[in-house]
Design a protein around this motif. Structure first.
Motif: not given
Lengths: 293, 409
Positions: A227, A230, B134, B322, B326, B366-367, B370-371, B373
């Motif tokens: 996280h 990246s 992000d 977290t 996700r 919420y993810h 991976e790319k 969000l």
């Protein structure tokens, strides 16, 4: 007592396979010789019925400690079947993989701001990655005939380290039920996570010298990220059967203990088109297959 | 013409990037986000709420010439309408610009000394390093980075009463005249500043340091091509007694007025005589899936015709937790305090030169992958006046971060 040592020395190479055999065989031999030299005089103080198991215990203990500390440089394809020596009921698949396609290089780290609390120096440029070591060979859609698949014996827990803002190795192949360790070797936080369907997890932020582990129970492709950084990524391929291996640094591979049958063997690399070949396996034979990716 | 120039710069950067796509020395990322908000407008306004759209795309590229030398480029395309009436952006239009462009040299000394020259992020504070959508767990930014106070860089007060009139700058409230609230130059306490200059920075085992000499102030950054360049010193550092905790401090001082105010200045003064000073403290604490970030800032401005230095203090405390791989929750509490005017008001009152404000933003992220969000949040915004106008905001934001080289495969 010496029989015990001789037994150890002779049986260790059989545990290993492919290119792992030479390395571990040599190392184990070295350990054995040292143990024999240094322990001999002291062991004489014990009666023979104690000496033998004690010697075996010392050798095995030393060997276990050695293997535990050598996880990083173990050859990639040492993790082939180790449950039994080759016999006439099974075949071994061997071959060589070559990469001729152009592979998109991995980008390097982007540190756009002067870091607060992290190292100011750039991470060292990663050594050129031998992409052959990221090739996984496996039998596709393998179905067990009644009995459950044999378990692979690895000797050490599979490990993906975080070093210089890079996952090492960047490709790992394991069998379902195995646990992968994620030690942080960098002097700053990492936050390893995956959102893949086969296994999603978030290990939270943890500092240097801490280790978090994840058990993989479902087959599939698990993409690993950080996280915080990246640009870091790795892949874990999880198989529900033991018939897979990673190619070695020279592209050679070996999948042992394959039962008779017709299979599709796949050469897979994360960033290349996979190649497939159909093979017929006869009991007791060595099948040779080469791939060009 | 300036926009065309920026566009050319971005194109040149993109061409350079394309030429080196095959090199392993290139780092390349695109961060794109879109925000849709519904803002509740102050009572008495019509309409009572409105929809706003903000969008941004940033291209970040870095190229390593040698293991010690690398270059950084960041270009952005923005469409900013602001989240609500109270914090309008300076320009409600689409803009294209080069945000960063610099060379960095790592000396290899034991102190980890790096030298950097060009246009780069101001080393003051901490939030700027995670301003990308992000990395910011909420939609909004901390109040001290966005609230535009009544001190202006391009217009000077004739007397203390101007501050009271200017407090209505963006609040069409009963009892306020908005006629004097128009114009430009409203300054935040600290901007998302990317000045041009030189910086030395490094870190040891338990600490880090930064020292910069740049062309413009925290609250009013300048492009190097504009007139009225002004030297600003920034010094900052921090200690990290253990990896889970860091405490930092920053100091900056320098002129903040635009050169265009020269004709409005009292005789015998020069626009570079008037300075902004700022002292900041920041901390970060991390425990497993829990992160705490906080910044505290004291700043003051020397304003022509005002006998006192006008001070302000602001802070925020931000929490993120977290819950699953996700899903995460986040919240940020902000407060701003402004000095009282000690003179110049005839009825004996001592009003503040700007109204105190506080804000609470609560959000969830919420993810999707991976790319990708998605975030949603609600901002409770309050201005401490007799009317306590509400200008709350609810919003949703979509963020996409990717390496464009993957699209070319």
């Amino acid at each position: 007592m010496w029989l015990a040592f001789s037994w150890c020395t002779a049986s260790i190479p059989e545990i290993c396979c492919a290119s792992g055999k030479a390395l571990i065989g040599e190392a184990a031999g070295c350990v054995t010789v040292q143990a024999r030299h240094s322990q001999g005089t002291r062991l004489k103080a014990f009666p023979p019925r104690i000496r033998c198991p004690l010697a075996a215990f010392i050798v095995l203990g030393t060997l276990t400690a050695f293997l535990s500390s050598s996880a990083v440089w173990l050859p990639s394809n040492v993790n082939a079947l180790a449950s039994a020596p080759p016999n006439g009921e099974f075949a071994t698949l061997r071959g060589v993989v070559r990469i001729e396609s152009k592979i998109q290089p991995r980008g390097h780290a982007i540190n756009f701001y002067s870091r607060r609390g992290g190292p100011a120096v750039l991470p060292k440029p990663a050594a050129p990655i031998n992409e052959l070591e990221s090739v996984v060979l496996y039998l596709e859609d393998f179905k067990a005939a009644g009995a459950p698949f044999p378990r692979r014996s690895r000797g050490v827990e599979p490990t993906i380290r975080q070093v210089n803002e890079t996952f090492v190795p960047q490709m790992l192949a394991i069998q379902t039920g195995e646990t992968v360790r994620f030690p942080n070797d960098d002097p700053f936080f990492h936050n390893v996570f995956s959102l893949s369907g086969a296994r999603s997890f978030d290990l939270g932020r943890y500092p240097k010298n801490q280790v978090r582990s994840v058990k993989f129970d479902r087959p599939g492709i698990v993409k690993i990220f950080c996280h915080i950084h990246s640009h870091m990524n790795a892949v874990v391929r999880v198989f529900d059967h033991p018939y897979f291996c990673r190619a070695g640094s020279d592209g050679t591979f070996s999948i042992a203990q394959v039962p008779e049958g017709t299979y599709t063997i796949v050469a897979w690399h994360e960033r290349l088109k996979p190649q497939r070949q159909v093979i017929r396996v006869q009991p007791g034979e060595n099948v040779s297959i080469d791939f060009v990716l | 013409m300036r926009r065309i120039g920026y566009l050319l710069l971005i194109l040149i950067g993109a061409l350079n990037v394309s030429a080196t796509l095959a090199e392993d020395r290139l780092g390349l990322q695109v961060i794109a986000d879109g925000i849709f908000t519904r803002a509740q407008r102050p009572e008495g306004s019509y309409p009572s709420a409105d929809w706003r759209v903000n969008g941004q795309a940033a291209l970040l590229a870095s190229f390593r010439f040698t293991p010690s030398l690398f270059a950084v480029y960041e270009g952005r395309i923005n469409h900013l309408e602001g989240l609500n009436d109270h914090d309008p952006p300076l320009s409600q239009t689409t803009t294209i610009g080069v945000v960063q462009g610099y060379l960095r040299y790592t000396t290899g000394l034991p102190t980890g000394l790096n030298l950097q020259a060009g246009k780069f992020g101001n080393p003051f504070g901490q939030f700027l390093t995670r301003n990308y959508a992000d990395q910011n767990p909420l939609i909004g930014y901390p109040l001290m980075y966005t609230h535009r106070t009544t001190i202006r860089s391009s217009q000077l007060p004739a007397n203390s009463y101007d501050f009271l009139r200017w407090q209505a700058r963006a609040q069409p409230l009963p009892g306020y005249s908005t006629s004097s609230g128009t114009g430009s130059g409203w300054l935040p306490l600290i901007n998302f500043a990317y000045p041009t200059g030189l910086m030395a920075f490094g870190s040891g085992a338990k600490g880090d340091y930064r020292f910069a000499l740049v062309n413009s102030s925290l609250s009013n950054p300048l492009n190097p091509t504009r007139s009225g360049q002004r030297v600003q010193w920034v010094a900052a550092g921090g200690i990290t007694p253990f990896q889970r905790f860091r405490l930092g401090a920053s100091f900056a001082t320098g002129p903040y007025l635009d050169a265009s105010v020269s004709s409005q200045l009292p005789a015998g003064t020069f626009w570079r005589d008037f300075t902004q000073r700022a002292l900041g403290v920041d901390l970060q604490l991390t425990l497993h899936h829990f992160e705490l970030q906080s910044e505290l800032m004291f700043t003051n401005f020397q304003v022509p015709r005002i006998s006192q230095r006008l001070g302000a203090a602001g802070y925020f405390v931000e929490l993120k937790h977290t819950l699953t791989p996700r899903l995460f929750l986040a919240g940020r509490w902000n407060q701003l305090y402004f000095d009282r005017l000690r003179s110049g008001i005839t009825n004996g009152e001592r009003p503040r030169f700007d109204s105190n404000r506080y804000s609470l933003e609560l959000g969830v992220g919420y993810h999707l992958s991976e790319k990708l969000l998605v975030k949603s949040s609600y901002q409770f915004n309050r201005t401490v006046t007799a009317l306590e106008p509400r200008d709350d905001v609810v919003g949703i934001q979509l963020v996409y971060r990717f390496d464009p080289r993957n699209l070319l495969r």
